[in-house]
Design a protein around this motif. Structure first.
Motif, PDB file in Angstrom:
ATOM      1  N   GLN A   1      -8.646  -2.275   9.027  1.00  0.00           N
ATOM      2  CA  GLN A   1      -8.178  -2.644   7.832  1.00  0.00           C
ATOM      3  C   GLN A   1      -7.559  -3.935   7.896  1.00  0.00           C
ATOM      4  OE1 GLN A   1      -4.937   0.282   9.300  1.00  0.00           O
ATOM      5  NE2 GLN A   1      -5.451   1.930   8.937  1.00  0.00           N
TER       6      GLN A   1
ATOM      7  N   ALA B   1      -9.744  -7.255  -0.570  1.00  0.00           N
ATOM      8  CA  ALA B   1      -9.549  -7.342  -1.762  1.00  0.00           C
ATOM      9  C   ALA B   1      -9.482  -9.385  -2.495  1.00  0.00           C
ATOM     10  CB  ALA B   1      -8.137  -6.810  -1.570  1.00  0.00           C
TER      11      ALA B   1
ATOM     12  N   THR C   1      -4.337   3.854   0.262  1.00  0.00           N
ATOM     13  CA  THR C   1      -5.204   3.716  -0.197  1.00  0.00           C
ATOM     14  C   THR C   1      -6.034   5.360  -0.055  1.00  0.00           C
ATOM     15  OG1 THR C   1      -4.959   4.753   2.172  1.00  0.00           O
ATOM     16  CG2 THR C   1      -4.302   2.525   2.474  1.00  0.00           C
TER      17      THR C   1
ATOM     18  N   ALA D   1      -1.334  -3.548   8.787  1.00  0.00           N
ATOM     19  CA  ALA D   1      -2.246  -2.518   9.241  1.00  0.00           C
ATOM     20  C   ALA D   1      -2.688  -2.500  10.606  1.00  0.00           C
ATOM     21  CB  ALA D   1      -3.827  -3.659   9.201  1.00  0.00           C
TER      22      ALA D   1
ATOM     23  N   LEU E   1      -4.324  -3.335  -3.931  1.00  0.00           N
ATOM     24  CA  LEU E   1      -3.890  -5.325  -3.823  1.00  0.00           C
ATOM     25  C   LEU E   1      -4.748  -6.368  -4.767  1.00  0.00           C
ATOM     26  CD1 LEU E   1      -5.120  -4.632   0.107  1.00  0.00           C
ATOM     27  CD2 LEU E   1      -3.071  -4.783  -0.473  1.00  0.00           C
TER      28      LEU E   1
ATOM     29  N   ALA F   1      -7.712   0.751  -1.458  1.00  0.00           N
ATOM     30  CA  ALA F   1      -6.788   0.096  -0.950  1.00  0.00           C
ATOM     31  C   ALA F   1      -6.996  -1.698  -1.242  1.00  0.00           C
ATOM     32  CB  ALA F   1      -6.615   0.060   0.395  1.00  0.00           C
ATOM     33  N   GLN F   2      -7.715  -1.686  -1.850  1.00  0.00           N
ATOM     34  CA  GLN F   2      -8.444  -3.031  -2.269  1.00  0.00           C
ATOM     35  C   GLN F   2      -7.990  -2.952  -4.057  1.00  0.00           C
ATOM     36  OE1 GLN F   2     -12.654  -3.703  -0.979  1.00  0.00           O
ATOM     37  NE2 GLN F   2     -11.981  -4.059   0.510  1.00  0.00           N
TER      38      GLN F   2
ATOM     39  N   PRO G   1      -0.007  -6.703   3.173  1.00  0.00           N
ATOM     40  CA  PRO G   1      -0.172  -5.938   3.595  1.00  0.00           C
ATOM     41  C   PRO G   1       0.004  -5.153   5.009  1.00  0.00           C
ATOM     42  CG  PRO G   1      -2.492  -6.676   2.783  1.00  0.00           C
ATOM     43  CD  PRO G   1      -1.194  -7.131   1.976  1.00  0.00           C
TER      44      PRO G   1
ATOM     45  N   LEU H   1       0.813  -1.146   0.382  1.00  0.00           N
ATOM     46  CA  LEU H   1      -0.100   0.062  -0.367  1.00  0.00           C
ATOM     47  C   LEU H   1       1.000   1.413  -0.220  1.00  0.00           C
ATOM     48  CD1 LEU H   1      -2.456  -1.370   3.295  1.00  0.00           C
ATOM     49  CD2 LEU H   1      -2.958  -1.314   0.491  1.00  0.00           C
TER      50      LEU H   1
ATOM     51  N   ASN I   1      -8.777  -4.940   3.837  1.00  0.00           N
ATOM     52  CA  ASN I   1      -7.545  -5.597   3.300  1.00  0.00           C
ATOM     53  C   ASN I   1      -7.672  -7.474   2.526  1.00  0.00           C
ATOM     54  OD1 ASN I   1      -6.308  -3.101   3.865  1.00  0.00           O
ATOM     55  ND2 ASN I   1      -4.715  -3.439   4.604  1.00  0.00           N
TER      56      ASN I   1
END
Ligand SMILES: NC(=O)c1ccc[n+]([C@@H]2O[C@H](COP(=O)([O-])OP(=O)(O)OC[C@H]3O[C@@H](n4cnc5c(N)ncnc54)[C@H](OP(=O)(O)O)[C@@H]3O)[C@@H](O)[C@H]2O)c1
Length: 261
Positions: free
Chosen positions: A228, A235, A138, A223, A207, A203-204, A221, A132, A232
């Motif tokens: 978070q 994703a 993000t 977190a 990823l 963010a997804q 990732p 990220l 994540n």
């Protein structure tokens, strides 16, 4: 469950572990984790070339003892990776499982410098670190978002960039990445469109893009909160289309060209 061995952290003189510590450090990790074995034991930084095989011997021993189910490397160059794979296979009959590599939508060097191709060819899983871009991907620091203090996040160049003969630590510390807020906005707009189309987050999208680069790419990732982590992990619940994947890649490439990066 995965853990790493570091022979030395440049910023911490107390971590100057010798090759003998490869086993004892793992023993201590197993005690702390209260398990008999970890799924993956990795060596954090590339040792000096003359000592590489000795460290690989010690890593292989952890598989033979059953304390590690597999071993991986981290921040290795393509050359180091290929050597390690061949050495472990031919000398120990151990298959190198993974390589932690600096790779994200703003740091696509492994696509260009042969690292991803080498991992694909050898069947080594790539574990992109900083997927990220330390929170940049993000969207929280984009225009109109949070201010990022100082000069902006330094994107880890990763050792995938360093070539034989170049100092790893020099490569790692050089070229801090400027946060080009205005210039990155077209990328965030595309990410936002894709996120909305899939009821996801920016963010997804970051990823998901990494996951789509290759079946052997598994981003890791970081977190700071349970939400978070959940976000994540989600994703994995959708997949971007081939057109969306290309649109992101082309938008990033156009920005990089315009910035002469
Ligand atoms: N092999 C190596 O040498 C090496 C070096 C560096 C990192 N790593 C590994 O790479 C992994 C990731 O590193 P990283 O955590 O530094 O970088 P990252 O994954 O690029 O960024 C993670 C940061 O982004 C923010 N974030 C994460 N998910 C979010 C979400 N859903 N919404 C909003 N913000 C979110 C959080 O920070 P805030 O909430 O504070 O913004 C979080 O700390 C770790 O496992 C780390 O061990 C390896």
């Amino acid at each position: 469950m995965a853990t790493k061995f570091t022979q030395a952290k440049p910023y911490d003189p107390n971590t100057n572990f010798s090759v003998k510590a490869v086993g004892t450090v793992l023993d201590r990790s197993l005690q702390r984790l209260q398990v008999d074995a970890v799924d993956l034991y990795q060596i954090h930084y590339p040792p000096a070339r003359r000592r590489l095989d000795t460290y690989l011997d010690a890593m292989a021993a952890t598989v033979k003892s059953g304390k590690a189910k597999a071993i991986g490397v981290s921040n290795f160059s393509t050359d180091y990776l290929r050597h390690s794979y061949t050495y472990l296979q031919s000398v120990h009959g151990v298959t190198l499982a993974s390589n932690q590599v600096g790779f994200n939508l703003l740091h696509r060097h492994p696509e260009r410098n042969g690292m991803l191709a080498a991992c694909r060819e050898l069947g080594v899983t790539s574990l992109p670190i900083l997927p990220l871009a330390e929170g940049v991907l993000t969207g929280k620091f984009r225009v109109g978002g949070q201010e990022h203090g100082g000069q902006g996040p330094t994107l880890f160049r990763g050792a995938s960039l360093f070539e034989p003969g170049e100092s790893f630590f020099k490569a790692m510390r050089s070229k801090p990445y400027e946060m080009h807020r205005e210039e990155l906005e077209p990328l965030f707009e595309v990410m936002d469109q894709i996120a909305r189309a899939h009821d996801g987050t920016i963010a997804q999208v970051a990823l998901n893009w990494l996951i789509n680069t290759d079946p052997l790419v598994i981003p890791i990732p970081g977190a700071k909160s349970p939400s978070q982590v959940k976000s994540n992990a989600a994703a994995l619940s959708w997949t971007m289309t081939a057109e969306e994947f290309s649109r992101l890649a082309e938008t990033e490439a156009a920005i990089r060209r315009s910035l002469r990066l």
